[in-house]
Design an enzyme around this catalytic site. Structure first.
Site, PDB file in Angstrom:
ATOM      1  CB  CYS A 225      -0.892  -0.012   1.242  1.00  0.00           C
ATOM      2  SG  CYS A 225      -1.931   1.458   1.440  1.00  0.00           S
TER       3      CYS A 225
ATOM      4  CB  CYS B 229      -2.407   3.601  -5.709  1.00  0.00           C
ATOM      5  SG  CYS B 229      -3.752   2.794  -4.797  1.00  0.00           S
TER       6      CYS B 229
END
EC number: 5.1.1.3
Length: 264
Positions: free
Chosen positions: A73, A183
């Protein structure tokens, strides 16, 4: 030989893009994955809250006796990775540096774009890493807050997804030769992103690049799994609806998996 699993954490399903690459490159390694889809996306949240949530995911993985933790993440990496890395006595890897390094190798004109959540972009972490290693490279960063909800709701192939991606990326079109998908959710939108940016723009999957570093750390700390083990058992946990998670995961990983619900 160390048969303990590698722990992966993410705000939702995006980290599965990293897991997919790890299964391909290191099929003998066991995985424990926790996706916090109930509180996704992390990007718009305050830094203090993101750090709090990240530590909850880390502590959950520690209960699973993991030998390494991978921050799958970018937002969590930008906010909490350094603190967690300094605190734990097991290797902790983030996705930013591998992605930044790959972008530097890829660019031919020194024009790199970075897309990510609002927090990742606000942290300026990619520009700092890229320009630390290659000061002459120009970095254009762009927050794409609407991308994660598209993926988490499994709407990647919808017409609205195509419009959102087109509208969001228009400021970068024609201005860069390399684009970092900052991302881990974004590779699930890769075909649309590539279509919008054009075939000449190289897309960098920061999560996939991270797997090379995982392999290096496994060797360095001598914690490789059993190379001769043909079938390994992975465990997947979500804080939201296991069925939705399972549907997305099965498509991306190309295999049916069992998903367990967990409350943090």
């Amino acid at each position: 030989m160390d048969t303990r699993p590698i722990g992966f954490l993410d705000s939702g399903v995006g980290g599965l893009t990293v897991v997919c690459e790890l299964i391909r490159q290191l099929p003998h390694e066991k995985i424990v994955y926790i996706g916090d889809s109930a509180r996704a996306p992390y990007g718009p949240r305050p830094k203090k809250q993101i750090k709090e949530y990240t530590w909850e995911l880390v502590n959950f993985l520690l209960t699973q006796n993991v030998k390494m933790i991978v921050f799958a993440c970018n937002t969590a990496t930008a906010v909490a990775w350094e603190e967690v890395k300094a605190t734990l006595d097991i290797p902790v890897l983030g996705v930013v540096l591998p992605g930044a390094s790959a972008a530097i190798k890829s660019t031919t004109k020194g024009q790199v774009g970075v897309i990510g959540t609002p927090m990742t972009v606000a942290s300026d972490i990619y520009r700092k890493k890229i320009q630390l290693l290659a000061p002459s490279v120009q970095v254009r960063s762009l927050a794409c807050p609407k991308f994660v909800p598209i993926v988490e709701s499994n709407e990647m192939c919808s017409s609205i997804a195509k419009k959102i991606v087109y509208d969001s990326l228009s400021p970068l079109v024609g201005k860069i030769d390399t684009l970092v998908l900052g991302c881990t959710h974004y590779p699930l939108l890769r075909p649309i992103i590539q279509n919008v940016m054009g075939p000449s723009v190289k897309l960098i999957d920061s999560g996939a690049e991270c797997v090379r570093d995982i392999s290096v750390l496994l060797n360095y700390f001598d914690i490789n799994g059993n190379y001769h083990q043909k079938a390994v058992e992975h465990r997947f946990f979500t804080t939201a609806n296991p069925e939705i998670f399972q549907e997305i995961a099965s498509i991306w990983l190309k295999q049916k998996i069992n998903v367990e619900h967990v409350t943090l």
